[in-house]
Design a protein around this motif. Structure first.
Motif, short mmCIF file in Angstrom:
data_model
loop_
_atom_site.label_atom_id
_atom_site.label_comp_id
_atom_site.label_asym_id
_atom_site.label_seq_id
_atom_site.Cartn_x
_atom_site.Cartn_y
_atom_site.Cartn_z
N LEU A 1 2.32 10.03 -4.75
CA LEU A 1 2.58 11.34 -4.16
C LEU A 1 2.78 12.34 -5.28
CD1 LEU A 1 3.32 12.94 -1.48
CD2 LEU A 1 5.69 12.45 -2.06
N SER A 2 2.03 13.41 -5.27
CA SER A 2 2.07 14.32 -6.41
C SER A 2 2.31 15.78 -5.98
CB SER A 2 0.76 14.19 -7.18
OG SER A 2 0.73 15.09 -8.24
N GLY A 3 1.52 16.23 -5.01
CA GLY A 3 1.70 17.61 -4.54
C GLY A 3 1.08 18.63 -5.47
N PRO B 1 7.30 3.15 4.26
CA PRO B 1 6.74 2.24 3.25
C PRO B 1 6.92 0.79 3.67
CG PRO B 1 8.91 2.96 2.56
CD PRO B 1 8.61 3.67 3.87
N GLU C 1 0.84 -1.20 0.00
CA GLU C 1 0.00 0.00 0.00
C GLU C 1 0.88 1.25 0.00
OE1 GLU C 1 -3.61 1.19 1.14
OE2 GLU C 1 -3.56 -0.16 -0.60
N ASN C 2 2.06 1.10 0.60
CA ASN C 2 3.01 2.20 0.74
C ASN C 2 4.34 1.72 0.19
OD1 ASN C 2 1.31 4.01 2.66
ND2 ASN C 2 1.29 1.97 3.59
N CYS D 1 1.75 6.45 -1.54
CA CYS D 1 1.33 6.54 -0.14
C CYS D 1 -0.13 6.12 -0.05
CB CYS D 1 1.45 7.98 0.37
SG CYS D 1 3.07 8.71 0.14
N GLY D 2 -0.41 5.06 0.70
CA GLY D 2 -1.78 4.60 0.83
C GLY D 2 -2.40 4.31 -0.53
N GLY D 3 -1.62 3.73 -1.43
CA GLY D 3 -2.13 3.35 -2.73
C GLY D 3 -2.20 4.47 -3.75
N LYS D 4 -1.69 5.65 -3.37
CA LYS D 4 -1.82 6.82 -4.25
C LYS D 4 -0.46 7.45 -4.51
CE LYS D 4 -4.79 10.75 -4.53
NZ LYS D 4 -5.83 11.61 -4.06
#
Lengths: 327, 327
Positions: B159-161, B269, B137-138, B154-157
């Motif tokens: 990191l983009s910001g 992670p 997931e991480n 992070c949490g399946g998503k």
């Protein structure tokens, strides 16, 4: 009593000194709040304190237990939100404490209505939903207190990591081989950027001035404050043109901007909020901080409107209660 | 031709030296791959190269344009995925290039089927979905090459910001006031942990040995390699008990473990994968690295099965193509 179908949410901020609680109103503010001293003598004493503040809120607001939709508890340490358990806490006798079961049975509220979260995460959630982070997708709250705490929301989601271990941003090394940190590493950001670090830096400078026979108005400030150095000492004297104090503040802001630029290069939040005691300095802190961070962050060539906004936290000490109620 | 209802996905990894492309198979592997040299003389030359590799895949695999479900392009630099545009690229003449429109019209595929992402993010996505991060997931991929690249889930998503600026992990300071970095800061992790940094550290040690009249087998390795110092030089000599080389490797691993411990304290992670040239050292790198990181990461008192696993990336040079196809 419950009126007009509104949701009844109670938030508790469990700290090493106080347990604060409040009833959330519709706008994300607090309709009522209260606090008690934290009795840190045992796990059951802490748990009793949690029940006490809930009874206080219920009594003051005329709430029956059956009407409460949720009780959120913000706890220091490593918190297992799924199980409602504090896995590890350095400052409170709560290692392994089953907050959910204990509190739900003490106040007669269903266990699934009691939620717990790490205190830094809860405060970040409060600021994100009802404070200076409102309307953002990427937000972080960095708290400068005894340590450096942080909560990050990335793409609308709380940064959590495996076993809820993420977000230990104070324990990132910025000075390789530097000051010994309690976590075991050397040179952690916390050793340079926390309020405690600022106090140590202030103390060292005052002692150096004494040793070298250099005048500093910080000495009188400390004497007037009962002999206590505070995180404000250097800022107050620097604003009054004290050279030694100016040096302390400049060095502190240099370390702080180093740490925050790291965080911005990593997370690129729309807003980075600063909380904790040091944030009370307001623009005296923020203005020089922005200048340094904006001068060295990686994407500084982007249009200015895309820059991370660096602001003081808006909810102050209430962020933990508000965030806990929103878990 | 399209058979049995499977999805036809093409991935392109646009690099400064080569443009590599491939057709994704059902298992997340590559059914076919090809590459051309990157013609960096102009934006249109780069765009032509992208079309060329797509035509190559179509021809070799017998695909009509109408049958293609998606074409993903992994690009270096700041990428606006929503608009399909490269906003900034340091190494390629692509600032402002509308990859989506140009490529879709060149190969006659609907624009909404063309997707682009940052190359480090795409590689991380490839490893996360089809490599060493599968089932987590991480996850994070840290690439040690010319620079330090990183992609974090992070949490399946991903990191983009804000403005897709997050994830510049190589530009976090670990040595306050240290080596000058091209980004403008001093002491960035990239200056100590990249393959380029390791080469510089190796060069400095060989020169110091020459100056002080100390024998090191690294000299012969360099001579045998046509006078070129590589990121392998010190590792090879250290494995052969060369003292000077051992010192280079130890210092490098110390910096690298400092940076990676920072990342683990931040993201926690389940798996941290290491890619890029240096990761070719395998256990020679990983074993001492784990020992150091596990000795100082913040949550080291957790049960061992909760530790972040530190592994080499599994897809190697294909991670970018596979990840691009999965955008």
């Amino acid at each position: 009593m419950k009126r007009d179908g509104s949701i009844v949410r109670i938030g508790i901020d469990l700290g090493g000194s106080n347990i604060a609680a409040g009833l959330l109103d519709i706008d994300g503010g607090l309709a009522y709040k209260c606090k008690v001293k934290t009795d840190t003598s045992s796990e059951s004493a802490v748990l009793r304190g949690l029940a006490d503040v809930v009874f206080d809120v219920m009594h003051a607001c005329g709430l029956d237990a059956g009407i409460i939709d949720s009780i959120g508890v913000a706890c220091p340490g490593a918190v297992n939100s799924e199980r409602g358990i504090v896995e590890y806490s350095a400052n409170l006798p709560l290692c392994g404490a089953d907050i959910r079961t204990a509190l739900s049975s003490a106040v007669c509220v269903d266990a699934d209505k009691v939620r717990i979260a790490n205190d830094a995460d809860a405060a970040a959630l409060g600021e994100y939903r009802a404070g200076v982070g409102k309307g953002t997708e990427n937000f972080m709250l960095v708290t400068l207190g005894t340590g450096v705490g942080a909560g990050c929301i990335c793409g609308g989601k709380m940064l959590s990591g495996r076993g809820h271990s993420a977000g230990e941003l104070g324990h990132t090394v910025i000075v390789y081989g530097g000051e010994q940190c309690a976590c075991g590493r050397r040179g952690c950001a916390e050793q340079y950027c926390s309020a405690s670090a600022l106090k140590r830096q202030t103390k060292a400078k005052i002692e150096a001035c004494e040793r070298d026979g250099i005048f500093t108005s910080m000495k009188k400030l400390v004497a007037d404050n009962g002999g206590r150095i505070s995180a404000r000492t250097a800022f107050i004297a620097a604003a009054d043109s004290d050279t030694a104090a100016r040096e302390v503040v400049d060095a502190y802001i240099s370390y702080l901007s180093c740490m925050l630029t790291n965080f911005i290069n990593i997370f690129a939040p729309e807003v980075l909020a600063i909380g904790g005691g040091v944030s009370g300095e307001g623009e005296r802190l923020l203005a020089p901080l922005r200048e340094r961070v904006y001068g060295e962050m990686y994407d500084r060539k982007r249009p200015r409107e895309l820059y991370t906004r660096i602001e003081c936290a808006a909810l102050g000490n209430d962020a933990g209660i508000v965030g806990a109620a929103m878990i």
